[in-house]
Design an enzyme around this catalytic site. Structure first.
Site, mmCIF file in Angstrom:
data_model
loop_
_atom_site.group_PDB
_atom_site.id
_atom_site.type_symbol
_atom_site.label_atom_id
_atom_site.label_comp_id
_atom_site.label_asym_id
_atom_site.label_seq_id
_atom_site.Cartn_x
_atom_site.Cartn_y
_atom_site.Cartn_z
ATOM 1 N N ASN A 169 -5.575 12.475 -0.026
ATOM 2 C CA ASN A 169 -4.716 11.696 0.861
ATOM 3 C C ASN A 169 -5.580 10.929 1.850
ATOM 4 O OD1 ASN A 169 -1.964 10.960 1.609
ATOM 5 N ND2 ASN A 169 -2.290 12.133 3.477
ATOM 6 N N ARG B 134 0.860 -1.185 0.000
ATOM 7 C CA ARG B 134 0.000 0.000 0.000
ATOM 8 C C ARG B 134 0.899 1.240 0.000
ATOM 9 N NH1 ARG B 134 2.292 2.447 3.784
ATOM 10 N NH2 ARG B 134 0.619 3.961 3.645
ATOM 11 N N ARG C 14 -6.955 -0.434 -7.278
ATOM 12 C CA ARG C 14 -7.396 0.641 -6.378
ATOM 13 C C ARG C 14 -7.563 1.911 -7.223
ATOM 14 N NH1 ARG C 14 -4.106 1.248 -0.920
ATOM 15 N NH2 ARG C 14 -6.045 2.215 -0.235
ATOM 16 N N ASP D 293 -1.914 10.786 -2.333
ATOM 17 C CA ASP D 293 -2.272 9.734 -3.289
ATOM 18 C C ASP D 293 -2.535 10.318 -4.662
ATOM 19 O OD1 ASP D 293 -3.171 8.721 -0.448
ATOM 20 O OD2 ASP D 293 -2.775 6.980 -1.724
ATOM 21 N N ALA E 153 0.783 5.123 -2.292
ATOM 22 C CA ALA E 153 0.710 5.417 -3.724
ATOM 23 C C ALA E 153 1.967 5.040 -4.504
ATOM 24 C CB ALA E 153 0.351 6.893 -3.912
HETATM 25 C C1 LIG Z 1 3.547 8.074 0.115
HETATM 26 S S1 LIG Z 1 2.167 7.076 0.419
HETATM 27 C C2 LIG Z 1 0.853 8.064 -0.015
HETATM 28 C C3 LIG Z 1 -0.426 7.717 0.702
HETATM 29 O O1 LIG Z 1 -0.868 6.346 0.512
HETATM 30 C C4 LIG Z 1 -1.526 5.925 1.716
HETATM 31 O O2 LIG Z 1 -2.787 5.332 1.477
HETATM 32 P P1 LIG Z 1 -2.976 3.722 1.703
HETATM 33 O O3 LIG Z 1 -2.297 3.353 2.988
HETATM 34 O O4 LIG Z 1 -4.484 3.523 1.732
HETATM 35 O O5 LIG Z 1 -2.346 3.097 0.477
HETATM 36 C C5 LIG Z 1 -1.720 7.188 2.511
HETATM 37 O O6 LIG Z 1 -2.810 7.940 2.018
HETATM 38 C C6 LIG Z 1 -0.404 7.872 2.198
HETATM 39 O O7 LIG Z 1 -0.354 9.195 2.620
#
Ligand SMILES: CSC[C@H]1O[C@H](OP(=O)(O)O)[C@H](O)[C@@H]1O
Length: 351
Positions: free
Chosen positions: A252, A51, A95, A242, A53
């Protein structure tokens, strides 16, 4: 070779396979998996084993490269292109919000659209492009860190939300990359990490990463942010992203918008650290799909304990939107972008 210790890598390329750490198990267990199967990697992205981005974009690109190598018995350019196209479409469906996924897959699709004299030439072009995306991610994160750390003062306490660290990229991280660069450049900083309900990326991943590296971190619940800002305990906020739009809207992790409002109310600078591959130069705010995830993520704490009645209705948007007027500046590998965002983002992207 990086001057920083790349202690944690969320996604790696090992002997033609994609290798990743299953972040759903941290900090309880460090389980690594490897696969050449794009379907397995797609499921790892959907379930959030992989996970963040940038990590999602890198994993998708490497999954395509692994697929190209897995079908080494295919001798037809058109047949391999067909297999790769199907794998790309599967990964596109994992996603909907993180722009890096589509940015990475579009780069591979561009490679696919060219003419090749042999299937080997096609296979090599795909693998080379995917490995470029992988290595660029690490170099980009380090540049973001070194550019962003100039905004950090010795003695700062920095609040961060979710995990925009090495566990959200190929290595080093974006928001946590800025924090790492400041730390390794000798600044005595402290971090406050929000737990980040419902999936607890902050409590589980950010805390784990920073403690592993000896960077001081304090965990708070998401509903404490107002109180700690009111008490003047936070000097700066740094989060990842994101997707970032030309007008400076920042998509985000859910809860980011609330933190940005509180930061504005208390005069705390609110920084967003992200590679330019997170910037979506086309979409408007009305085009954005905010991923709605499984209700059980809210009903349960990481599948460990029931916290509500199983039949209760639930909302579980995985992201929210922070408008540009709440963003102090955006830290990228090409420089720090300040308002007016549309003009300055287009300048930095040479649009
Ligand atoms: C540099 S990671 C960017 C962003 O991705 C995360 O979302 P997820 O854990 O659902 O993939 C989170 O929003 C981070 O800030």
């Amino acid at each position: 070779m990086s001057k920083y210790p790349l202690i944690v890598r969320a996604v790696e390329w090992v002997d033609g396979k994609v290798r990743w750490i299953n972040t759903n198990l941290l900090p309880y267990e460090e389980l690594y998996e490897e696969s050449q199967d794009h379907e397995r990697i797609a499921r790892a992205i959907e379930s959030m084993e992989i996970r963040g981005a940038p990590a999602i974009g890198v994993a998708a690109a490497l999954a395509i490269a692994a697929t190209a190598l897995k079908f080494s018995n295919i001798n037809s350019v058109d047949e391999l292109k067909d297999i790769i196209s199907k794998a790309i479409e599967r990964l596109r469906r994992t996603r909907p919000t993180a722009f890096n996924l589509f940015w990475a897959l579009n780069r591979i699709s561009n490679v696919l659209s060219r003419n090749y004299s042999s299937v080997e030439a096609l296979r090599k072009a795909i693998v080379d492009e995917a490995l470029s995306i992988y290595h660029e991610d690490i170099e980009t994160n380090i540049k973001i860190g070194e550019i962003g750390e100039k905004l950090i003062d010795d003695g700062d306490t920095i609040l961060t939300h979710c995990n925009a660290g090495a566990l959200a990229t190929a290595a080093f991280g974006t928001a946590l990359g800025v924090i790492r660069a400041a730390w390794y450049n000798g600044k005595k900083i402290k971090v406050i990490a929000t737990e980040t309900r419902p999936v607890l990326q902050g409590a589980r991943l950010t805390v784990w990463e920073l403690k592993k590296e000896g960077i001081p971190v304090t965990l708070v619940t998401d509903n404490m942010v107002g109180y700690i800002m009111y008490k003047g305990l936070v000097n700066k906020v740094i989060v990842g992203a994101d997707r970032i739009l030309l007008d400076g809207f920042v998509i985000n992790k859910i809860g980011t918008y609330s933190i940005a409002i509180i930061a504005k109310r208390h005069g705390v600078p609110f920084y967003v650290a992200a590679p330019t591959s997170t910037i979506d130069p086309v979409s408007s705010i009305n085009d954005i799909v905010i991923e709605e995830r499984n209700a059980n993520e809210v009903r349960y704490i990481m599948n460990k304990m029931l916290i509500t009645m199983p039949d209760v209705d639930v909302l579980n948007p995985a992201f929210d939107v922070t408008p540009p007027e709440l963003v102090t500046s955006i830290i990228t590998e090409k420089g720090i972008i300040e308002p007016p965002f549309r003009e300055n983002i287009m300048k930095i992207l040479s649009l």
